[in-house]
Design a protein around this motif. Structure first.
Motif, PDB file in Angstrom:
ATOM      1  N   HIS A  16      -3.488   0.845  -3.319  1.00 25.15           N
ATOM      2  CA  HIS A  16      -3.077  -0.555  -3.244  1.00 25.15           C
ATOM      3  C   HIS A  16      -2.265  -0.895  -4.490  1.00 25.15           C
ATOM      4  CE1 HIS A  16      -5.321  -2.314   0.268  1.00 25.15           C
ATOM      5  NE2 HIS A  16      -5.812  -1.085   0.215  1.00 25.15           N
ATOM      6  N   HIS A  60       0.754   4.472  11.585  1.00 24.98           N
ATOM      7  CA  HIS A  60      -0.608   4.838  11.172  1.00 24.98           C
ATOM      8  C   HIS A  60      -1.567   4.932  12.361  1.00 24.98           C
ATOM      9  CE1 HIS A  60       1.042   3.677   7.272  1.00 24.98           C
ATOM     10  NE2 HIS A  60       0.027   4.278   6.702  1.00 24.98           N
ATOM     11  N   GLU A 110      -8.643  -2.489   8.528  1.00 23.41           N
ATOM     12  CA  GLU A 110      -7.277  -2.209   8.960  1.00 23.41           C
ATOM     13  C   GLU A 110      -7.211  -2.043  10.468  1.00 23.41           C
ATOM     14  OE1 GLU A 110      -4.393   1.632   8.621  1.00 23.41           O
ATOM     15  OE2 GLU A 110      -5.316   0.925   6.750  1.00 23.41           O
ATOM     16  N   PRO A 148      -1.410  -0.947   7.561  1.00 23.79           N
ATOM     17  CA  PRO A 148      -2.125  -1.386   6.362  1.00 23.79           C
ATOM     18  C   PRO A 148      -1.540  -2.662   5.754  1.00 23.79           C
ATOM     19  CG  PRO A 148      -1.759   0.982   6.293  1.00 23.79           C
ATOM     20  CD  PRO A 148      -0.948   0.452   7.438  1.00 23.79           C
ATOM     21  N   GLY A 208      -2.175   5.685   0.039  1.00 26.74           N
ATOM     22  CA  GLY A 208      -3.305   4.799   0.244  1.00 26.74           C
ATOM     23  C   GLY A 208      -3.612   3.899  -0.933  1.00 26.74           C
ATOM     24  N   VAL A 260       0.861  -1.181   0.000  1.00 24.03           N
ATOM     25  CA  VAL A 260       0.000   0.000   0.000  1.00 24.03           C
ATOM     26  C   VAL A 260       0.896   1.229   0.000  1.00 24.03           C
ATOM     27  CG1 VAL A 260      -1.871   1.229   1.159  1.00 24.03           C
ATOM     28  CG2 VAL A 260      -1.724  -1.269   1.348  1.00 24.03           C
TER      29      VAL A 260
END
Length: 207
Positions: free
Chosen positions: A120, A185, A157, A146, A118, A114
């Motif tokens: 993928h 995060h 997540e 993530p 953000g 990721v």
């Protein structure tokens, strides 16, 4: 008597590119140099990206990735390997086979799945290949939240320190000797990382 000169560690990064220099092989080579190591690189993918997002990805052919790895190991002493963006399942296979053939050194896997934006970067088959082939081959894996959630197949997540602690056994069960679960995060003022693993699998430290 002549003083024996200490060898500079030679570290190989196997990863994708980042034109802005904030990630990928560009960031790895800078980090190696800053820590007194000689950096080498094998390119898995060329990526069009910046701090705002990923534009496109051009993956190298798996055979060409294997050729790059062979060219390094057959000529230069390699003291450690760091793997970043793998790009696809074929490249995961090529890296695994190359490491089995050449690498007698620690292997760090940063499972880049990721982007910071953000986005993928991998499909499910690619994730499965990394989980099943590269993770068990690694001395240390360093997923962020993530990435850890993707590795564990979780749709939601993880977002708390308690969830990080609860996920440790599942992450260790994937096969790496050590796991560094990065808490960058997490919401709030503190960012806690957790290191777990070891020969007996019973060492856990919160950093």
């Amino acid at each position: 008597m002549k003083r024996r000169q200490a060898l500079i560690p030679n570290v190989l990064t196997i990863a994708g590119t980042d034109p802005t220099g904030g990630a990928g092989i560009q960031a790895d080579l800078k980090a190696f140099s800053a820590n007194g190591a000689y950096g080498m690189s094998v390119v898995t993918a060329v990526v069009s990206q910046n701090t705002r997002g990923v534009g496109s990805i051009v993956a190298m052919e798996p055979d060409f990735v294997a050729e790059q790895i062979a060219a390094v190991f057959e000529d230069v002493r390699v003291d450690a390997v760091k793997i970043g963006m793998v790009a696809n399942a074929g490249i995961a296979d090529a890296i695994t086979q190359s490491l089995d053939k050449y690498a007698q050194c620690p292997v760090v896997l940063d499972p880049v799945m990721v982007a910071k934006s953000g986005d993928h970067l991998l499909n499910q088959d690619d994730v499965d290949a990394i989980r099943e082939r590269l993770v068990p081959r690694a001395t240390l894996i360093t997923p962020n939240l993530p990435e850890a959630s993707v590795l564990l197949g979780r749709e939601v997540e993880m977002g708390s320190l308690a969830e990080m602690r609860e996920s440790l056994n599942d992450l260790r069960a994937l096969g790496a000797k050590w796991v560094l679960l990065k808490g960058g995060h997490l919401s709030g003022a503190e960012s806690t990382d957790i290191l777990t693993g070891g020969d007996a699998g019973d060492t856990t430290v919160e950093l």
